[in-house]
Design an enzyme around this catalytic site. Structure first.
Site, PDB file in Angstrom:
ATOM      1  N   LYS A  83       0.603  -0.780   0.172  1.00 32.81           N
ATOM      2  CA  LYS A  83      -0.512  -0.233  -0.512  1.00 32.81           C
ATOM      3  C   LYS A  83       0.753   1.347   0.155  1.00 32.81           C
ATOM      4  O   LYS A  83       2.033   1.389   0.590  1.00 32.81           O
ATOM      5  CB  LYS A  83      -0.643  -0.292   0.994  1.00 32.81           C
ATOM      6  CG  LYS A  83      -2.054   0.527   0.813  1.00 32.81           C
ATOM      7  CD  LYS A  83      -3.223  -0.124   0.767  1.00 32.81           C
ATOM      8  CE  LYS A  83      -4.759   1.294   0.999  1.00 32.81           C
ATOM      9  NZ  LYS A  83      -6.192   0.769   0.541  1.00 32.81           N
ATOM     10  N   GLY A 183     -24.718   2.988   4.397  1.00 38.74           N
ATOM     11  CA  GLY A 183     -24.365   3.991   3.305  1.00 38.74           C
ATOM     12  C   GLY A 183     -24.515   2.989   1.913  1.00 38.74           C
ATOM     13  O   GLY A 183     -24.590   1.735   1.383  1.00 38.74           O
ATOM     14  N   GLY A 185     -23.581   3.993  -1.061  1.00 32.45           N
ATOM     15  CA  GLY A 185     -22.698   4.806  -2.272  1.00 32.45           C
ATOM     16  C   GLY A 185     -22.649   4.147  -3.312  1.00 32.45           C
ATOM     17  O   GLY A 185     -23.107   3.305  -3.589  1.00 32.45           O
ATOM     18  N   LYS A 186     -20.811   4.072  -3.716  1.00 33.58           N
ATOM     19  CA  LYS A 186     -21.176   3.195  -5.148  1.00 33.58           C
ATOM     20  C   LYS A 186     -21.340   1.576  -5.210  1.00 33.58           C
ATOM     21  O   LYS A 186     -22.510   0.627  -5.087  1.00 33.58           O
ATOM     22  CB  LYS A 186     -19.028   3.069  -5.623  1.00 33.58           C
ATOM     23  CG  LYS A 186     -19.529   4.319  -6.142  1.00 33.58           C
ATOM     24  CD  LYS A 186     -17.966   5.102  -6.963  1.00 33.58           C
ATOM     25  CE  LYS A 186     -17.156   4.340  -5.208  1.00 33.58           C
ATOM     26  NZ  LYS A 186     -16.836   6.045  -4.138  1.00 33.58           N
ATOM     27  N   VAL A 187     -21.222   1.080  -3.580  1.00 37.90           N
ATOM     28  CA  VAL A 187     -20.813  -0.433  -3.626  1.00 37.90           C
ATOM     29  C   VAL A 187     -22.157  -0.782  -2.685  1.00 37.90           C
ATOM     30  O   VAL A 187     -23.254  -1.803  -3.117  1.00 37.90           O
ATOM     31  CB  VAL A 187     -19.730  -0.585  -2.159  1.00 37.90           C
ATOM     32  CG1 VAL A 187     -19.965  -2.528  -2.222  1.00 37.90           C
ATOM     33  CG2 VAL A 187     -18.498  -0.905  -2.586  1.00 37.90           C
ATOM     34  N   GLY A 188     -23.216   0.340  -2.135  1.00 35.02           N
ATOM     35  CA  GLY A 188     -24.143   0.566  -0.831  1.00 35.02           C
ATOM     36  C   GLY A 188     -25.732  -0.183  -2.744  1.00 35.02           C
ATOM     37  O   GLY A 188     -26.300  -1.341  -1.837  1.00 35.02           O
TER      38      GLY A 188
HETATM   39  P1  NAI Z   1     -18.890   6.121  -1.463  1.00 35.52           P
HETATM   40  O1  NAI Z   1     -17.977   7.097  -1.031  1.00 35.52           O
HETATM   41  O2  NAI Z   1     -19.182   5.702  -2.354  1.00 35.52           O
HETATM   42  O3  NAI Z   1     -20.007   5.702  -0.173  1.00 35.52           O
HETATM   43  C1  NAI Z   1     -20.202   5.572   1.062  1.00 35.52           C
HETATM   44  C2  NAI Z   1     -21.498   6.311   1.412  1.00 35.52           C
HETATM   45  O4  NAI Z   1     -21.400   6.236   2.785  1.00 35.52           O
HETATM   46  C3  NAI Z   1     -21.520   7.538   0.787  1.00 35.52           C
HETATM   47  O5  NAI Z   1     -23.000   8.042   0.212  1.00 35.52           O
HETATM   48  C4  NAI Z   1     -21.622   8.495   1.990  1.00 35.52           C
HETATM   49  O6  NAI Z   1     -22.495   9.133   2.400  1.00 35.52           O
HETATM   50  C5  NAI Z   1     -22.399   7.785   3.300  1.00 35.52           C
HETATM   51  N1  NAI Z   1     -22.242   7.638   4.285  1.00 35.52           N
HETATM   52  C6  NAI Z   1     -20.716   8.519   5.000  1.00 35.52           C
HETATM   53  N2  NAI Z   1     -20.651   8.028   6.526  1.00 35.52           N
HETATM   54  C7  NAI Z   1     -22.635   7.148   6.912  1.00 35.52           C
HETATM   55  C8  NAI Z   1     -22.759   7.270   7.590  1.00 35.52           C
HETATM   56  N3  NAI Z   1     -22.187   8.001   9.357  1.00 35.52           N
HETATM   57  N4  NAI Z   1     -24.072   6.704   7.738  1.00 35.52           N
HETATM   58  C9  NAI Z   1     -24.382   6.267   6.699  1.00 35.52           C
HETATM   59  N5  NAI Z   1     -23.942   6.447   5.794  1.00 35.52           N
HETATM   60  C10 NAI Z   1     -22.656   7.223   5.557  1.00 35.52           C
HETATM   61  O7  NAI Z   1     -17.792   4.114  -0.778  1.00 35.52           O
HETATM   62  P2  NAI Z   1     -18.240   3.188  -1.823  1.00 35.52           P
HETATM   63  O8  NAI Z   1     -16.721   2.216  -2.697  1.00 35.52           O
HETATM   64  O9  NAI Z   1     -19.658   2.548  -2.617  1.00 35.52           O
HETATM   65  O10 NAI Z   1     -17.328   1.946  -0.239  1.00 35.52           O
HETATM   66  C11 NAI Z   1     -17.996   1.917   0.978  1.00 35.52           C
HETATM   67  C12 NAI Z   1     -16.689   1.018   1.300  1.00 35.52           C
HETATM   68  O11 NAI Z   1     -16.988  -0.197   1.794  1.00 35.52           O
HETATM   69  C13 NAI Z   1     -15.801   2.305   2.298  1.00 35.52           C
HETATM   70  O12 NAI Z   1     -15.255   1.591   3.371  1.00 35.52           O
HETATM   71  C14 NAI Z   1     -14.287   1.599   1.303  1.00 35.52           C
HETATM   72  O13 NAI Z   1     -13.307   1.320   1.903  1.00 35.52           O
HETATM   73  C15 NAI Z   1     -15.130  -0.120   1.421  1.00 35.52           C
HETATM   74  N6  NAI Z   1     -14.732  -0.255   0.001  1.00 35.52           N
HETATM   75  C16 NAI Z   1     -15.207   0.250  -0.924  1.00 35.52           C
HETATM   76  C17 NAI Z   1     -14.626  -0.895  -2.763  1.00 35.52           C
HETATM   77  C18 NAI Z   1     -14.898  -0.113  -3.144  1.00 35.52           C
HETATM   78  O14 NAI Z   1     -14.539  -0.934  -4.193  1.00 35.52           O
HETATM   79  N7  NAI Z   1     -15.711   0.658  -3.888  1.00 35.52           N
HETATM   80  C19 NAI Z   1     -13.931  -2.067  -2.055  1.00 35.52           C
HETATM   81  C20 NAI Z   1     -13.578  -2.058  -1.045  1.00 35.52           C
HETATM   82  C21 NAI Z   1     -13.972  -1.821   0.417  1.00 35.52           C
END
Ligand code: NAI
Length: 360
Positions: A83, A183, A185-188
């Site tokens: 990393k 959450g 976001g992209k994954v959710g």
């Molecule tokens: P993202 O930034 O697209 O989505 C995160 C979401 O969580 C956002 O919609 C944000 O508004 C929401 N959020 C933030 N704080 C919050 C809270 N206190 N309560 C409820 N919602 C809240 O990130 P992404 O890419 O969806 O990743 C989500 C998680 O998965 C992160 O922890 C990331 O490190 C992990 N991850 C993501 C990967 C990927 O390929 N995108 C790969 C492995 C892990």
């Protein structure tokens, strides 16, 4: 804080190599941590973050690179763990010259370390880094890259969740279960789609109104709760943390009603020992770094020339890996997180050992 002293920290022992990189003109200050190359070149993203101190940056890169070695080993990749961190504010300090200076340092390691995106870096940044090094993945589709890794991250989380459901309820499906996605976001978002398709009912929360608007429009049947605290107290079968780290802390675990935790967020356990508290309360925790490996599987595939179907097949195997970890945890009487670590260490030792066979 010295590098050797910190590598003696029980949380981050045994790093092979730690490289400090500086380019004064562009303002680059980066640390690349290579934990292990037992399985192949170290792969892990670059975090661009305004750390409070150099010691904090070093601590983070040591922790994260070790975590990647375990994640990559369990994902079945022929890649070690590394990393990098860039110490600075990505909003203010990121520039073409800084990213390219960084790329030259990555290139200078001759392929011992492959970089990719992480917090504060994006596919477009990797395209810039790629102008100086071939040891970069997670580039944009236009540049031959795998693009947005959240697609297979969500798919892998869904597979891990199916294995956990099978372990607890006897059938590898979420149909009829109530799943809390924290959450969107992209994954959710992708995960919600898989769950609905499988017949689960979904409860969701997000701090961003745009995410709430999205789910109201796309899946009006999804129930919404105010925040993560309301989510853990809700009547759910499965809790899927998909926002930030530290979702499982002492106060969360004591009120959590779900029987399974499986989500995408990295570092879900707020501190060591939480995995035992969960196990003692009869909650099955599918380790985050096992079920969220779909993203790294996606970007790792790019190294061979990206093929979505092949990468998806590999991410689907997260189901088998999670099953094996849960079986091992039962057999050895340890929490799944401990069983996962043991399995990763076994693969690093057994497969890494093969390199001692001289090839002539
Ligand atoms: P993202 O930034 O697209 O989505 C995160 C979401 O969580 C956002 O919609 C944000 O508004 C929401 N959020 C933030 N704080 C919050 C809270 N206190 N309560 C409820 N919602 C809240 O990130 P992404 O890419 O969806 O990743 C989500 C998680 O998965 C992160 O922890 C990331 O490190 C992990 N991850 C993501 C990967 C990927 O390929 N995108 C790969 C492995 C892990």
């Amino acid at each position: 804080m010295g590098v050797f002293a910190s590598t003696e920290d029980p949380d981050s022992t045994g790093h092979e190599q730690v490289v400090f990189c500086q380019d004064k003109q562009s303002g680059l200050k980066a640390i690349i941590g290579i934990y292990s190359t037992a399985l192949g070149p170290a792969l892990g993203g670059t975090r661009f973050y305004p750390y409070a101190s150099e010691a904090d940056a070093l601590h983070d890169v040591l922790d994260l690179s070790r975590g990647m070695a375990y994640k990559n080993a369990l994902a079945g990749l022929d890649l070690g763990g590394g990393k990098a961190v860039i110490w600075g504010d990505p909003e203010k300090d990121k520039s073409e010259s800084l990213l390219r200076a960084y790329g030259r340092f990555v290139q200078s390691l001759g392929g011992r370390y492959y970089t990719a995106c992480d917090v504060g870096t994006y596919v477009a940044d990797m395209d810039v880094v790629a102008r100086e090094t071939r040891f970069v993945t997670g580039r944009s589709v236009e540049h031959g890259g795998a693009g947005d890794s959240s697609v297979l991250t969500a798919w892998g989380v869904f597979q891990g969740m199916r294995a956990a459901a099978e372990h607890v309820w006897g059938s590898p499906t979420l149909a009829g279960r109530r799943v809390g996605v924290s959450g969107l976001g992209k994954v959710g978002k992708h995960l919600t789609a898989h769950l609905i398709e499988d017949g689960a009912s979904v409860v969701a929360t997000d701090v961003d109104q745009r995410a709430i608007d999205w789910v109201r429009e796309a899946y009006p049947q999804v129930d919404l709760v105010d925040d993560a605290a309301a989510m853990v107290a809700a009547d759910i079968d499965v809790y899927a943390p998909c926002a930030l780290g530290g979702a499982l802390a002492d106060d969360t675990v004591s009120v959590l009603r779900a029987k399974v935790v499986a989500g995408a967020a990295n570092n879900q356990l707020a501190h060591p020992g939480i995995e035992k508290q969960l196990a003692d309360r009869g909650v099955l925790y599918a380790p985050d770094y096992v079920v969220n490996a779909g993203g790294v599987i996606q970007v790792a595939d790019e190294i061979e020339g990206f093929n979505f179907e092949r990468a998806k097949l590999r991410a689907t195997r997260i189901y088998d890996t999670t099953r094996e970890i849960l079986r091992l945890a039962d057999a050895e009487g340890v929490p799944p997180a401990v069983a996962a670590d043991r399995l990763a260490e076994r693969r690093m030792a057994e497969i890494g050992r093969l390199r001692t066979i001289h090839l002539g």
